[in-house]
Design a protein around this motif. Structure first.
Motif: not given
Length: 334
Positions: A279-281, A157-158, A119-120, A150-152
């Motif tokens: 599904i997201k990944v 973790v970053r 969720d951005p 996945q990108t978001n």
């Protein structure tokens, strides 16, 4: 002079980690079939009275060994460094670390809600204790649950890496699944020190644990499990009571394709996912194809579902790892 056997539970840096010589699962089966000719009838009959269920291991001794390894660091109030502990699937590392953390009343950092990771609008900031500057030790129980591939889904973790490696979070212990760590090393390619693991169990260690008897049986069990205590224990009952048979590992589906491998890899890297997260990944796998793969892998005994979360089974793990290796996936180092 014969080499002194390693201790059953021994914590080492990852660079010093050793695993038994490991042929493929298929080679182990063939090798075992050849070896059984050497086993005497007396040995075979001896195993008939062994336990009827797979041995449940206690990791109390492993926790005690961890206490000795980390004792000086734990007592040094001037040492504000980190300890990273890598946990191969089903190895019992998490259980041992949790026992040790409970004994020392070490506070756990809250993991993020995976449903909100992509969720951005959700905050990606890890929440550390407000008084972390007092050198109070904390533990991250499982970093593998702090991201989605996945990108978001990598923002949290970053931020976690940035905060802990800068020293802002103070003294802590981070536990991470070995497959997640293999992936995260690529996400945040900054070398970390004090990377620890539970030493792989060789045939001598397996004998001390009572998982099998006979040199050949022990070597075969060590090879199949790659020194992983949990995997060895999962195969111990069938292994002891039916030594004339090769390992009865789950079989790979005949209709295997890229989707099969992608699902297995996603489950290992994330240490389990529910269908929505899968599904997201795995956007390249359609919903219907994903459902088909889950059912096929489940029927084969390679994955299981618990409270809506899918994960690779302990008996299926050696087979799934071999499958991913054969298809060129990036593997963990264990």
């Amino acid at each position: 002079m014969a080499e002194e056997p390693k201790k059953t539970w021994q914590w080492v840096t990852v660079d010093d980690y050793e695993k038994p010589a490991v042929p493929t699962v298929i080679k182990v089966k063939k090798w075992w079939q050849k070896f059984i000719r050497w086993i005497t009838p007396e040995q075979e009959q001896e195993g008939e009275d062994d336990q009827s269920n797979a041995l449940e291991l206690s990791f109390d001794t492993a926790a005690e060994a961890l206490d000795k390894s980390f004792s000086d660091w734990l007592k040094d109030d001037d040492d504000n460094s980190l300890r990273w502990i890598i946990a191969p699937p089903h190895s019992g590392v998490e259980e041992a670390v949790n026992k040790w953390a409970e004994q020392h009343d070490i506070r756990a950092i809250s993991l993020p809600d995976r449903e909100s990771l992509c969720d951005p609008d959700a905050s990606p900031m890890p929440e550390f204790f407000p008084n972390s500057d007092d050198n109070t030790l904390w533990i991250m129980p499982q970093l593998a649950h702090g991201f989605l591939r996945q990108t978001n889904g990598l923002r949290w973790v970053r931020e976690f890496f940035s905060t802990v490696l800068s020293g802002e979070a103070g003294k802590g212990i981070i536990v991470c699944d070995s497959w997640a760590w293999a992936f995260l090393e690529k996400v945040w390619p900054v070398p970390v020190s004090q990377l620890w693991a539970l030493q792989g169990l060789d045939q001598h260690a397996l004998e001390e644990l009572g998982l099998a008897r006979g040199d050949g049986r022990l070597r075969a069990l060590a090879a199949l499990s790659r020194g992983n205590a949990g995997v060895a224990a999962a195969y111990s009952e069938r292994y002891q009571r039916s030594s004339e048979k090769p390992f009865e590992t789950p079989s790979v589906p005949a209709e295997i394709n890229d989707a099969t491998a992608f699902v297995c890899y996603a489950l290992l890297v994330h240490r389990g996912l529910n269908k929505t997260q899968l599904i997201k990944v795995l956007p390249i796998v359609s919903g219907s194809q994903l459902e088909i793969q889950l059912q096929i892998l489940h029927q084969r005994g390679l994955i299981e579902r618990e409270q809506e979360f899918w994960s690779v089974t302990v008996r299926g793990y050696p087979v799934v790892r071999e499958l991913l290796a054969s298809r060129g996936f990036w593997l963990d180092r264990f």
